[in-house]
Design an enzyme around this catalytic site. Structure first.
Site, short mmCIF file in Angstrom:
data_model
loop_
_atom_site.label_atom_id
_atom_site.label_comp_id
_atom_site.label_asym_id
_atom_site.label_seq_id
_atom_site.Cartn_x
_atom_site.Cartn_y
_atom_site.Cartn_z
N LYS A 354 0.85 -1.19 0.00
CA LYS A 354 0.00 0.00 0.00
C LYS A 354 0.89 1.24 0.00
CE LYS A 354 -3.66 -2.33 2.60
NZ LYS A 354 -4.74 -2.28 1.59
N ASP A 427 -2.54 -7.58 -2.49
CA ASP A 427 -3.31 -6.71 -1.61
C ASP A 427 -4.80 -7.04 -1.63
OD1 ASP A 427 -3.67 -4.72 0.26
OD2 ASP A 427 -3.88 -3.12 -1.21
N ARG A 431 -10.01 -11.79 0.77
CA ARG A 431 -10.88 -12.78 0.11
C ARG A 431 -10.22 -14.14 0.05
NH1 ARG A 431 -11.18 -9.16 -5.18
NH2 ARG A 431 -10.99 -7.63 -3.51
#
Length: 573
Positions: A354, A427, A431
């Site tokens: 990030k 990233d 999930r």
């Protein structure tokens, strides 16, 4: 015994902490966990976060949890004795007749008792009863030392839970400012409110008061303990049903506060191992109805959880797969539910790290907000003990970090249902952990599954910071969640599961990729999760990336806990 202590120490830290006071057995771990006896209308918190490592030498202090006794009374409010008498008024209640006298009976009585001071003060303060307005008068010589007027806005008998929770928060704020230890609350207009509405109103006021008084000061060098000890709710009825409703509100608040504290805890304190210890502590406290199973990396490998383990591979803090099971006291089960929470205690983004403005890497401790909601709900359900329903609380806890052993873009991982995933973005890791958790929930026999995750920034763009997105192919399950949220006041919005968008998730070398394009990112993420749910199981996904955190307060919200508990109770009844 030394071997047991070594296991405990490696999981949560030093065994010298007072949290380790008695032996508790769960299927995988044996832990020393404190289990204080429950009290009827007292809010308490038995958990204590223990750092896994000494990074930063940070150790949280004990939680300063409000212990507030709520009482429902039908006494004469004007004769009540205490610190603050708070009167909740709507804009209509503030209307006056041609002689500048209040038309509302309660306000007229108070004004007469005060020799017209209430009317004068409200006029001088320009208090009109608008939502968010409040004014406090100091009244020496009377039974109550202060009189507070708190605005409800354009209040109607069908006024929402949010309004009355706001009333409770305003009471808490007034009590803090005045350093009050006891408060009474009365509605200026309660005529025409049904018995059911009175129950929900009292419950909402109690919830708002507890959460308004509470402050998370565990990581501050100095803090004040809450002083408010009792709240009398006047004019909304009495009796066992109302007392039980107030107890229920306090029980749910204890779960919400746990959820807040888990999310607020920094990632050097709340590691996957500490979260697992917290889960085992909840099960220990309510061992009559809860059991905890904690799986380590080797056991997850035996279950072929390649998707989850791929995310965890780079971290020095090992993953812990958490499963708390609630079974009712009478043993009879008519519905099997599962609540699956995303449990990334920190998300660096992995090799797709990030970066740049708006990436929020400094807030990625909240990437376990879904698991915090699940564990908070487990704590509340353990206290409430609803009959007829079995609930599985499941969290695949881990960190998404960067190292030479870490998952790389282009890697292919294999989930526990055999499906293969080409990782085109490290990233999009949440999930991947949820995939194996959902397969696990299905294998446990859950008939309905709700998962919660801080899954996509796309959902924040779509719905803003206060509303969670709901994705499900089941209209029935959607109705259940929205019926629960109508009671709790939490905000959800149903989003489409557009199957044609799945085309962007196909891989040339595996069954699927883990991300599609930027457009419709929250939808494609939900479609990804759908691949890991049995077709016979009702499933609903909640993307809570927005409401997990309050930017203004710079703190967690505890979002999801109260709605999950209401949903479980609706299936119980």
């Amino acid at each position: 015994m030394a071997a047991v202590a070594a296991v405990v120490s490696s999981l949560v830290g030093s065994s010298s902490s007072p949290v380790f006071t008695k032996l508790h057995t769960c299927p995988i771990l044996r832990l020393f966990i404190a289990a204080p006896p429950p009290s009827f209308r007292r809010l308490r918190m038995a958990h204590t976060l223990i750092p896994h490592a000494s990074l930063g030498l940070t150790k949280p202090s004990a939680s300063a949890i409000p212990e507030i006794a709520f009482s429902a009374k039908e006494t004469d409010f004007s004769e009540w004795k205490g610190d603050i008498l708070a009167v909740a008024v709507s804009e209509k209640d503030m209307s006056k007749d041609s002689n500048s006298k209040f038309e509302n009976t309660i306000l007229r009585r108070l004004d007469n008792q005060l020799g017209g001071l209430l009317g004068e003060a409200s006029a001088e303060e320009d208090f009109t009863g608008k939502a968010g307005q409040s004014t406090i008068l100091r009244l020496p010589g009377l039974g109550f030392r202060r009189l507070g007027l708190i605005g409800l806005g354009q209040c109607k008998p069908s006024t929402t839970t949010t309004t009355y929770k706001g009333l409770g928060e305003a009471i808490a704020s007034a009590a803090k400012a005045a350093q009050a230890s006891n408060v009474a609350i009365v509605l200026a207009s309660s005529e025409g409110i049904s018995s059911d509405t009175k129950l929900h109103t009292a419950s909402a006021i109690a919830s708002g008061t507890v959460l308004g008084v509470y402050e998370d000061n565990r990581f501050k060098s100095e803090s004040k303990k809450p002083l408010l000890k009792s709240v009398d709710i006047i004019g909304l009825g009495t009796g066992p049903e109302l007392e039980n409703k107030l107890k229920y509100a306090v029980d749910v608040c204890s779960g919400v506060i746990l959820g807040k504290e888990l999310v607020n805890a920094p990632p050097n304190v709340l590691t996957p191992g500490v979260m697992a210890a917290e889960a085992s502590g909840i099960a220990a406290e309510f061992s009559d109805v809860l059991t905890a199973t904690i799986l380590d990396a080797d056991q997850c490998k035996e279950l072929k959880m390649g998707s989850y383990l791929g995310v965890a591979a780079a971290s020095a803090n090992p993953p812990h797969f958490i499963h708390i099971c609630y079974k009712p006291l009478n043993g009879q089960v008519k519905a099997k539910l599962a609540i699956v929470g995303k449990g990334l205690t920190f998300d660096s983004g992995g090799y797709n790290i990030k970066t740049g403005p708006g990436c929020m890497i400094e807030l990625m401790k909240f990437d376990m907000g879904g698991s915090a909601a699940a564990l908070g709900a487990a704590k509340a359900i353990g206290q409430i003990k609803p009959p007829g329903v079995e609930v599985h609380f499941i969290v695949a806890a881990c960190e998404n970090m960067i190292s030479g052993t870490g998952m790389r873009p282009g890697d292919i991982v294999t989930a526990s249902n055999g499906k293969t995933i080409e990782v085109n973005n490290t990233d999009a890791e949440g999930r991947l952990t949820l995939a194996d958790a959902l397969v696990y929930a299905c294998k446990e026999g859950a008939e309905k599954i709700v998962d919660l995750a801080t899954l996509t920034g796309a959902c924040i763009v779509a719905l803003g910071p206060d509303i969670a997105g709901v994705f499900t192919p089941s209209d029935e399950l959607a109705r259940e969640i929205f019926a629960a949220s109508d009671i709790t006041g939490e905000k959800f919005w149903r989003m489409p599961l557009e199957e044609s968008y799945w085309e962007s998730m196909k891989s040339g070398v595996a069954d699927m990729v883990n991300t599609g394009g930027r457009q419709g990112g929250a939808i494609t993420a939900a479609l990804f999760l759908k691949q890991f749910v049995d077709e016979k199981v009702q499933w609903l996904h909640i993307d809570m990336a927005g409401p997990v955190w309050n930017d203004k307060k710079r703190s967690a919200t505890g979002f999801g806990v109260s709605t999950l508990v209401e949903w479980v109770l609706k299936n119980s009844s």
